[in-house]
Design a protein around this motif. Structure first.
Motif, PDB file in Angstrom:
ATOM      1  N   UNK A  47     -15.307 -54.870 -14.717  1.00  0.00           N
ATOM      2  CA  UNK A  47     -16.473 -55.168 -15.560  1.00  0.00           C
ATOM      3  C   UNK A  47     -16.883 -53.979 -16.422  1.00  0.00           C
ATOM      4  N   UNK A  48     -16.325 -52.808 -16.152  1.00  0.00           N
ATOM      5  CA  UNK A  48     -16.635 -51.617 -16.954  1.00  0.00           C
ATOM      6  C   UNK A  48     -16.038 -51.805 -18.350  1.00  0.00           C
ATOM      7  N   UNK A  49     -16.869 -51.800 -19.399  1.00  0.00           N
ATOM      8  CA  UNK A  49     -16.319 -52.021 -20.746  1.00  0.00           C
ATOM      9  C   UNK A  49     -15.456 -50.870 -21.242  1.00  0.00           C
ATOM     10  N   UNK A  50     -15.638 -49.670 -20.695  1.00  0.00           N
ATOM     11  CA  UNK A  50     -14.846 -48.514 -21.115  1.00  0.00           C
ATOM     12  C   UNK A  50     -14.314 -47.782 -19.876  1.00  0.00           C
TER      13      UNK A  50
ATOM     14  N   UNK B 161     -12.276 -45.467 -17.387  1.00  0.00           N
ATOM     15  CA  UNK B 161     -11.567 -44.212 -17.528  1.00  0.00           C
ATOM     16  C   UNK B 161     -10.156 -44.309 -16.985  1.00  0.00           C
ATOM     17  N   UNK B 162      -9.409 -43.225 -17.009  1.00  0.00           N
ATOM     18  CA  UNK B 162      -8.000 -43.269 -16.580  1.00  0.00           C
ATOM     19  C   UNK B 162      -7.828 -43.639 -15.107  1.00  0.00           C
ATOM     20  N   UNK B 163      -8.723 -43.171 -14.228  1.00  0.00           N
ATOM     21  CA  UNK B 163      -8.627 -43.528 -12.814  1.00  0.00           C
ATOM     22  C   UNK B 163      -8.883 -45.015 -12.637  1.00  0.00           C
ATOM     23  N   UNK B 164      -9.906 -45.538 -13.323  1.00  0.00           N
ATOM     24  CA  UNK B 164     -10.222 -46.964 -13.222  1.00  0.00           C
ATOM     25  C   UNK B 164      -9.074 -47.818 -13.734  1.00  0.00           C
ATOM     26  N   UNK B 165      -8.471 -47.394 -14.842  1.00  0.00           N
ATOM     27  CA  UNK B 165      -7.337 -48.162 -15.386  1.00  0.00           C
ATOM     28  C   UNK B 165      -6.153 -48.142 -14.426  1.00  0.00           C
ATOM     29  N   UNK B 166      -5.894 -46.973 -13.826  1.00  0.00           N
ATOM     30  CA  UNK B 166      -4.799 -46.880 -12.861  1.00  0.00           C
ATOM     31  C   UNK B 166      -5.091 -47.750 -11.642  1.00  0.00           C
TER      32      UNK B 166
END
Length: 243
Positions: free
Chosen positions: A155-158, A160-165
């Motif tokens: 749900x985070x619109x932006x 970060x790299x850790x969240x994407x991983x």
């Protein structure tokens, strides 16, 4: 009157250990340094509970790792043998093994259990050992300390790299139909919170809940223990605040 084996076991304890082992059922926190006999006190507590009428099937002991759980199970079995109880009469588990049993009991899949490093290397063949360690730590914090699932991170619109991983990793687990080691605790906790009937069943199995090496448990493991012990809170925790 207590059976002779339990009387002898209690007599071998120091006064403060004996007071802890025979404390009235309820929340008990034992804090003591390494080598002071915390596990000995916990085993004596189990023997005392059984000797004073507790049903062994309502007693569960949990600890941090498999080696410690195996050793504790052996000691509990030896303490209960003179009381006429077969080995395994009292459930002794790691938190992860307990979570696995809860998930299976609730009809949730517990296979395949996937190795996080292997999944990460399959996703990113050039990944370094240092990055794996950082992602492993971050993913465990997300799952066990913060207690969030991939759908919440998404749900985070932006991101970060850790969240994407993390989202990519969780998608890889989902595509494989598997789960990882942390999921055994995190998913068991969510299952119990969402399904009252399963929670009631497991609270009956944890009417007396004993936790060894409490200083090593993470936030989700502690939440799981407190959830299972409620509402009567017959929970017995031992640990070392210096560790």
């Amino acid at each position: 009157m207590l059976p002779p084996s339990v009387v002898d076991r209690l007599a071998r304890l120091a006064p403060d250990q004996r007071d802890a082992a025979t404390a009235p059922p309820g929340p008990v926190l034992c804090v003591a340094p390494a080598g002071s006999g915390k596990t000995t006190t916990l085993v004596a507590r189990i023997a005392w509970l059984v000797a004073t009428g507790a049903d062994p099937s309502t007693i569960t002991a949990v600890t941090f790792n498999k080696l410690a759980a195996d050793e504790m199970a052996s000691r509990v079995d030896a303490a209960l043998e003179p009381l006429g109880l077969a080995a395994g009469s009292v459930r002794v588990k790691t938190f992860h093994a307990l979570g696995r049993e809860i998930l299976a009991d609730g009809g949730e899949s517990v296979e395949p259990l996937m190795d996080r490093e292997a999944v990460l290397r399959d996703m990113w063949p050039d990944i370094t050992a240092g990055v794996i360690r950082r992602l492993d730590d971050a993913f465990s914090r997300l799952k066990l300390e913060i207690g969030v699932a991939a759908r919440e991170v998404a749900t985070d619109p932006e991101p970060g790299p850790i969240a994407r991983a993390f989202l990519a990793y969780e998608q890889a687990l989902e595509d494989a139909g598997g789960l990882d080691f942390d999921d055994l605790v995190a998913r068991a906790l969510r299952l119990l919170e969402a399904r009252p009937a399963v929670l009631r069943r497991w609270r009956a199995k944890c009417e007396h809940l004993l936790v060894d090496e409490t200083q090593d448990v993470d936030r989700s493991q502690l939440r799981l223990a407190l959830l299972l012990a409620a509402p009567h809170n017959r929970i017995f925790l031992v640990g070392d605040d210096d560790q």
